[in-house]
Scaffold this motif. Sequence first.
Motif, mmCIF file in Angstrom:
data_model
loop_
_atom_site.group_PDB
_atom_site.id
_atom_site.type_symbol
_atom_site.label_atom_id
_atom_site.label_comp_id
_atom_site.label_asym_id
_atom_site.label_seq_id
_atom_site.Cartn_x
_atom_site.Cartn_y
_atom_site.Cartn_z
ATOM 1 N N SER A 101 14.714 -34.262 11.907
ATOM 2 C CA SER A 101 13.658 -35.240 12.144
ATOM 3 C C SER A 101 13.968 -36.034 13.408
ATOM 4 O O SER A 101 15.120 -36.395 13.666
ATOM 5 C CB SER A 101 13.528 -36.186 10.956
ATOM 6 N N SER A 406 4.689 -30.682 17.529
ATOM 7 C CA SER A 406 4.021 -29.888 16.497
ATOM 8 C C SER A 406 4.545 -28.462 16.553
ATOM 9 O O SER A 406 5.206 -28.060 17.517
ATOM 10 C CB SER A 406 2.497 -29.901 16.699
ATOM 11 N N LYS A 409 8.380 -27.638 11.047
ATOM 12 C CA LYS A 409 8.637 -28.818 10.228
ATOM 13 C C LYS A 409 10.135 -29.036 10.073
ATOM 14 O O LYS A 409 10.946 -28.141 10.347
ATOM 15 C CB LYS A 409 7.975 -28.664 8.855
#
Length: 438
Positions: A101, A406, A409
């Motif tokens: 992340s 994008s 994930k």
Amino acid sequence: MRTLKKSETDVNALQTEPCEADPLAPSDFPAKEGLGDVAKEDYPKSTGRWMTMIAIVVGLGLTAGFVEVSRIKAQEAENLAQETQKNVAMLPLVDVAVAQSGPAFKSLILPGDTASWYRTILYSRVNGYLADWKVDIGDKVKKGQLLATIDTPDLDSQLVAARAELEAAKAEAKVRQADADFAKSSYDRWRDSPKGVVSDQEREEKKAANDSSLAKLNAAIAQVAVDQAKVDGLMTLTQFKNVTAPFDGIITDRRIDPGDLVTAGSSANTSPLFVIQQTDQIRIFSRVPQGVAERLTIGSPVKVMTADGSGRVYEGKIVRTTGSVDPHARTMLVEVVLPNKAYALSPGMYVRAEFQVAQSKSVVVPAAAILFRGKGAQVAVIEDGRVAFKNVSIATDDGDSVELASGIKVGDHVALNINNQISDGDKVEVNGSGKAQS
């Protein structure tokens, strides 16, 4: 008669031909005339057998060597074929990393300039000559402290004249007051006299005289007020003969000396007296790009570093912005305030301001995971032992790592430095020599 053999005939022919010895021939070599005798000699039969046996042995050796070389080459070819089949059957080995992340905040270092909390240029409010200055550059002063004194001969004479005019006005007012009192008493007597004793005209004349005296009295009182205001104004100006500090600060400039002519005002032709600055708090002004300005908030912490290499870091906060973007530079001016009780920072310094910029949600992968193919930037994601190429959008590139806006994930396993021969959907084997990089 015995018939001669051909060899004998040739030998005899050689013997009958006269010749001279070759001077270049070796001394131990037989002369030409002796060659016939050498040819007549017979070699033993055993010599031919040995030569035949040697030829057979050499031939067998060459044959054995050829057979051994052929066997070695055949073995190498078989080993290569087996290795090739093994490699074909083995899945490509790839290194993987886990997508992380992105940070919630990201540091952005921009240049900035320091400025004092307050900065005031002190000019004179009166005309005169500088009598003395009490402070010099670098002196710390308190609010109301005397900085310099000015001699004002013109102002002093004007004040004396104004006071005299005030006294004259007050005397005039007293005269007008007496005239008004007399006119009022006269009018009262004529007004209250029985009808027929005085004429109406005389009564009206007394009334007019009373009203006139009252008007003159009011004018005299007003003149006193005017003269009093003039005196008060000059008295106020005399207070500016003493130049005092408007706030606590440091004298950063002095442009006068005793005896200098001092002119009131702050025009271009007027010389200032002092420059005073308050630096117990320092303002930092920095211009941030328009794409970053909208993500900065009032009250956000800011780290300030000087360029002197000391490594000192000062903590401050964003207190305000201009709220508009410069159309030429596409930047917004941001003001940061930080305490400066030790006076470590001075106005006019160059500093670096580290802002904490809020980031949108993103995914971070190693730079080795990024591929550039016909469809643009891609990342090879390993899913159930197979390769899946994902189109991604790059937000920022820091060199060692890339922040993606994008495409994948958090938690995806991405291949590093993947072979160009691997296609979408191919099976691969994850390198088990170590854990997936993070």
